[in-house]
Design a protein around this motif. Structure first.
Motif, PDB file in Angstrom:
ATOM      1  N   SER A 180      -3.813 -40.377 -95.972  1.00  0.00           N
ATOM      2  CA  SER A 180      -5.082 -40.942 -96.430  1.00  0.00           C
ATOM      3  C   SER A 180      -5.003 -42.466 -96.437  1.00  0.00           C
ATOM      4  CB  SER A 180      -5.448 -40.418 -97.820  1.00  0.00           C
ATOM      5  OG  SER A 180      -4.448 -40.752 -98.777  1.00  0.00           O
ATOM      6  N   GLY A 181      -3.901 -43.009 -96.924  1.00  0.00           N
ATOM      7  CA  GLY A 181      -3.735 -44.458 -96.944  1.00  0.00           C
ATOM      8  C   GLY A 181      -3.689 -45.052 -95.547  1.00  0.00           C
ATOM      9  N   ILE A 182      -2.967 -44.378 -94.639  1.00  0.00           N
ATOM     10  CA  ILE A 182      -2.854 -44.877 -93.268  1.00  0.00           C
ATOM     11  C   ILE A 182      -4.209 -44.829 -92.561  1.00  0.00           C
ATOM     12  CG2 ILE A 182      -1.884 -44.363 -90.999  1.00  0.00           C
ATOM     13  CD1 ILE A 182       0.682 -43.488 -92.406  1.00  0.00           C
ATOM     14  N   LEU A 183      -4.903 -43.698 -92.662  1.00  0.00           N
ATOM     15  CA  LEU A 183      -6.175 -43.556 -91.959  1.00  0.00           C
ATOM     16  C   LEU A 183      -7.275 -44.422 -92.571  1.00  0.00           C
ATOM     17  CD1 LEU A 183      -6.163 -39.715 -91.200  1.00  0.00           C
ATOM     18  CD2 LEU A 183      -5.659 -41.612 -89.644  1.00  0.00           C
ATOM     19  N   GLU A 184      -7.231 -44.620 -93.870  1.00  0.00           N
ATOM     20  CA  GLU A 184      -8.208 -45.516 -94.498  1.00  0.00           C
ATOM     21  C   GLU A 184      -7.995 -46.954 -94.024  1.00  0.00           C
ATOM     22  OE1 GLU A 184      -7.804 -44.846 -98.666  1.00  0.00           O
ATOM     23  OE2 GLU A 184      -8.714 -42.841 -98.565  1.00  0.00           O
ATOM     24  N   PHE A 185      -6.747 -47.354 -93.886  1.00  0.00           N
ATOM     25  CA  PHE A 185      -6.476 -48.690 -93.340  1.00  0.00           C
ATOM     26  C   PHE A 185      -6.952 -48.774 -91.888  1.00  0.00           C
ATOM     27  CE2 PHE A 185      -3.626 -51.165 -90.614  1.00  0.00           C
ATOM     28  CZ  PHE A 185      -3.963 -52.445 -91.042  1.00  0.00           C
ATOM     29  N   GLU A 186      -6.653 -47.727 -91.092  1.00  0.00           N
ATOM     30  CA  GLU A 186      -7.085 -47.740 -89.692  1.00  0.00           C
ATOM     31  C   GLU A 186      -8.605 -47.796 -89.597  1.00  0.00           C
ATOM     32  OE1 GLU A 186      -5.420 -48.185 -87.035  1.00  0.00           O
ATOM     33  OE2 GLU A 186      -3.444 -48.113 -87.968  1.00  0.00           O
ATOM     34  N   ALA A 187      -9.311 -47.142 -90.521  1.00  0.00           N
ATOM     35  CA  ALA A 187     -10.771 -47.192 -90.532  1.00  0.00           C
ATOM     36  C   ALA A 187     -11.261 -48.602 -90.838  1.00  0.00           C
ATOM     37  CB  ALA A 187     -11.326 -46.195 -91.545  1.00  0.00           C
ATOM     38  N   ASP A 188     -10.667 -49.244 -91.840  1.00  0.00           N
ATOM     39  CA  ASP A 188     -11.043 -50.620 -92.174  1.00  0.00           C
ATOM     40  C   ASP A 188     -10.741 -51.559 -91.007  1.00  0.00           C
ATOM     41  OD1 ASP A 188     -11.878 -49.819 -94.670  1.00  0.00           O
ATOM     42  OD2 ASP A 188     -10.103 -50.539 -95.733  1.00  0.00           O
ATOM     43  N   GLY A 217     -12.291 -45.291 -95.924  1.00  0.00           N
ATOM     44  CA  GLY A 217     -11.709 -46.615 -96.035  1.00  0.00           C
ATOM     45  C   GLY A 217     -12.196 -47.362 -97.264  1.00  0.00           C
ATOM     46  N   ARG A 218     -11.600 -48.505 -97.513  1.00  0.00           N
ATOM     47  CA  ARG A 218     -11.929 -49.312 -98.677  1.00  0.00           C
ATOM     48  C   ARG A 218     -13.238 -50.067 -98.495  1.00  0.00           C
ATOM     49  NH1 ARG A 218      -7.079 -53.159 -99.049  1.00  0.00           N
ATOM     50  NH2 ARG A 218      -8.193 -53.918-100.896  1.00  0.00           N
ATOM     51  N   LEU A 219     -13.697 -50.224 -97.261  1.00  0.00           N
ATOM     52  CA  LEU A 219     -14.872 -51.048 -96.990  1.00  0.00           C
ATOM     53  C   LEU A 219     -16.187 -50.271 -96.958  1.00  0.00           C
ATOM     54  CD1 LEU A 219     -13.437 -53.317 -94.121  1.00  0.00           C
ATOM     55  CD2 LEU A 219     -13.671 -53.882 -96.546  1.00  0.00           C
ATOM     56  N   THR A 220     -16.153 -48.989 -97.284  1.00  0.00           N
ATOM     57  CA  THR A 220     -17.365 -48.171 -97.144  1.00  0.00           C
ATOM     58  C   THR A 220     -18.537 -48.716 -97.949  1.00  0.00           C
ATOM     59  OG1 THR A 220     -16.458 -46.701 -98.848  1.00  0.00           O
ATOM     60  CG2 THR A 220     -16.176 -46.025 -96.550  1.00  0.00           C
ATOM     61  N   ASP A 221     -18.272 -49.298 -99.098  1.00  0.00           N
ATOM     62  CA  ASP A 221     -19.364 -49.791 -99.946  1.00  0.00           C
ATOM     63  C   ASP A 221     -20.061 -51.016 -99.367  1.00  0.00           C
ATOM     64  OD1 ASP A 221     -18.922 -47.801-101.790  1.00  0.00           O
ATOM     65  OD2 ASP A 221     -17.689 -49.028-103.122  1.00  0.00           O
ATOM     66  N   VAL A 222     -19.429 -51.687 -98.411  1.00  0.00           N
ATOM     67  CA  VAL A 222     -20.054 -52.882 -97.830  1.00  0.00           C
ATOM     68  C   VAL A 222     -20.436 -52.670 -96.361  1.00  0.00           C
ATOM     69  CG1 VAL A 222     -18.934 -54.467 -99.428  1.00  0.00           C
ATOM     70  CG2 VAL A 222     -17.778 -53.870 -97.287  1.00  0.00           C
ATOM     71  N   HIS A 223     -20.466 -51.429 -95.904  1.00  0.00           N
ATOM     72  CA  HIS A 223     -20.831 -51.156 -94.511  1.00  0.00           C
ATOM     73  C   HIS A 223     -22.219 -51.678 -94.180  1.00  0.00           C
ATOM     74  CE1 HIS A 223     -17.735 -47.754 -93.485  1.00  0.00           C
ATOM     75  NE2 HIS A 223     -17.185 -48.926 -93.661  1.00  0.00           N
ATOM     76  N   ASP A 224     -23.177 -51.499 -95.098  1.00  0.00           N
ATOM     77  CA  ASP A 224     -24.536 -51.996 -94.854  1.00  0.00           C
ATOM     78  C   ASP A 224     -24.528 -53.504 -94.627  1.00  0.00           C
ATOM     79  OD1 ASP A 224     -25.973 -49.638 -94.886  1.00  0.00           O
ATOM     80  OD2 ASP A 224     -26.239 -49.655 -97.060  1.00  0.00           O
ATOM     81  N   ASP A 225     -23.772 -54.208 -95.444  1.00  0.00           N
ATOM     82  CA  ASP A 225     -23.694 -55.665 -95.315  1.00  0.00           C
ATOM     83  C   ASP A 225     -22.996 -56.072 -94.014  1.00  0.00           C
ATOM     84  OD1 ASP A 225     -24.926 -55.998 -97.787  1.00  0.00           O
ATOM     85  OD2 ASP A 225     -23.017 -56.001 -98.866  1.00  0.00           O
ATOM     86  N   LEU A 226     -21.927 -55.369 -93.670  1.00  0.00           N
ATOM     87  CA  LEU A 226     -21.169 -55.722 -92.469  1.00  0.00           C
ATOM     88  C   LEU A 226     -21.980 -55.488 -91.200  1.00  0.00           C
ATOM     89  CD1 LEU A 226     -17.611 -54.334 -93.348  1.00  0.00           C
ATOM     90  CD2 LEU A 226     -18.456 -56.679 -93.523  1.00  0.00           C
ATOM     91  N   ALA A 227     -22.891 -54.531 -91.244  1.00  0.00           N
ATOM     92  CA  ALA A 227     -23.705 -54.230 -90.067  1.00  0.00           C
ATOM     93  C   ALA A 227     -24.636 -55.379 -89.705  1.00  0.00           C
ATOM     94  CB  ALA A 227     -24.520 -52.958 -90.302  1.00  0.00           C
ATOM     95  N   ALA A 228     -24.853 -56.315 -90.644  1.00  0.00           N
ATOM     96  CA  ALA A 228     -25.756 -57.444 -90.403  1.00  0.00           C
ATOM     97  C   ALA A 228     -25.012 -58.759 -90.203  1.00  0.00           C
ATOM     98  CB  ALA A 228     -26.735 -57.577 -91.571  1.00  0.00           C
ATOM     99  N   VAL A 229     -23.684 -58.719 -90.169  1.00  0.00           N
ATOM    100  CA  VAL A 229     -22.872 -59.937 -90.062  1.00  0.00           C
ATOM    101  C   VAL A 229     -22.834 -60.439 -88.619  1.00  0.00           C
ATOM    102  CG1 VAL A 229     -20.477 -60.714 -90.114  1.00  0.00           C
ATOM    103  CG2 VAL A 229     -21.436 -59.536 -92.091  1.00  0.00           C
ATOM    104  N   ASP A 230     -22.900 -61.779 -88.450  1.00  0.00           N
ATOM    105  CA  ASP A 230     -22.896 -62.353 -87.108  1.00  0.00           C
ATOM    106  C   ASP A 230     -21.874 -63.466 -86.894  1.00  0.00           C
ATOM    107  OD1 ASP A 230     -24.691 -60.891 -85.526  1.00  0.00           O
ATOM    108  OD2 ASP A 230     -26.410 -61.861 -86.486  1.00  0.00           O
TER     109      ASP A 230
END
Length: 326
Positions: A180-188, A217-230
């Motif tokens: 879980s730790g390895i795959l969550e890091f790979e997802a991030d 992954g650890r970043l799931t809560d900010v996926h919406d924000d990351l989708a708008a990053v440029d």
């Protein structure tokens, strides 16, 4: 290989010297039948040995370890299929591409992809005849016609990570704790890489970009924000609550990465992955050890390619610029 092996290899003046030292490691006499040495030959034979060792494990494994090992190979299968799809779309000779496929990603029926006459035929062949159907089922067929191969590759990688994560969760125990730790890091790592690679792509809407982000992954809560990053400044602002990733980006910007002088974010990711895989190998009674062993061996082969190329190009001052494992 251990640190002392890399030190000894770094002192080699020729590929013959490398061959002599590698014979004293776990690679043994893997080059004994090679009359002429080159970076390509050393890399290919080293990979062949890793693949043979892995397939020996797979041949003797029972369920659920057998399925876990299959999941490891699915990543390579996806890469091979996409290589063939890309070749079909560009009109290249798919039989030639088949010979260049990763050996761990070969499966019964992949040869049939070379005889398909259209993307539609290839899509149906993949869905029906290959072990990869479950990864394509979450991908709309129209995407193969309308979107770039990189976007398709990212979609399938996302699907793969989610499936593998769910499988490990069902296994439970120490395997789940480690994987879980390895795959969550790979997802991030995947989310951050996709985000940076798609800066300013006007054809990619926010909703389409978010479709590429795995639901782990650890970043799931900010996926919406990351989708708008440029740009990187916006990205760092959105991940400010994840200092480890911010520090990686800062180190890249400053252009220093310890004694080797490497500073790319990808190198930072690889270094972190090495730490996770070494932690995995230090634990007992779990399947993650096989995943970590293969990933570290794969990195080791890449290091051998770098070392041998530095020797061939007479650039020994850069020979230390490999990713350290031990």
């Amino acid at each position: 290989m251990r640190a002392e092996d890399y030190t000894n290899l770094g002192q080699c003046d020729t590929l013959e010297d490398m061959k002599l030292h590698l014979a004293s490691t776990d690679y043994g006499n893997f080059l004994q039948n090679e009359a002429a040495l080159s970076t390509k030959v050393i890399t290919e034979r080293a990979l062949d040995k890793v693949v043979d060792d892995f397939m020996d494990l797979r041949t003797n494994a029972d369920y659920p370890l057998a399925e876990f090992l299959d999941y490891i190979t699915y990543e390579y299968m996806i890469a091979n299929v996409l290589k063939l799809i890309s070749g079909a779309k560009s009109g290249r000779e798919t039989m030639e591409l088949l010979y260049k496929c990763h050996p761990l990603g070969l499966f019964e029926g992949i040869g049939a992809l070379t005889s398909t006459t259209s993307i539609d035929d290839m899509f149906e062949t993949v869905l029906i005849d290959s072990p990869l159907g479950k990864f394509f089922q979450r991908t709309e067929k129209k995407d193969f016609d309308e979107l770039s191969m990189e976007y398709i590759r990212s979609l399938l990688q996302k699907n793969y990570l989610e499936h593998f994560y769910d499988f490990c969760k069902n296994l439970g125990g120490t395997t789940w704790d480690v994987m879980s730790g390895i795959l969550e890091f790979e997802a991030d790592r995947f989310v951050l890489t996709v985000t940076r690679n798609t800066y300013g792509v006007k054809e990619l809407q926010k909703e389409d970009r978010k479709k590429l982000f795995p639901s782990l992954g650890r970043l799931t809560d900010v996926h919406d924000d990351l989708a708008a990053v440029d740009d990187d400044d916006m990205l760092k602002e959105k991940i400010r609550n994840f200092p480890e990733y911010v520090d990686m980006m800062d180190a890249e910007r400053l252009g220093h990465d310890g004694e080797n002088g490497m500073s790319s974010l990808e190198t930072k990711f690889m270094t972190k992955a090495v730490e996770l895989h070494k932690d995995s190998l230090a634990q007992q009674f779990h399947y993650g050890i096989f995943y970590s062993w293969l990933k570290l061996k794969e990195l080791e082969v890449n290091n051998l390619m770098w070392l041998s190329e530095c020797i061939v190009q007479n650039m020994k001052h850069r020979i230390v610029e490999y990713v350290q494992i031990y």
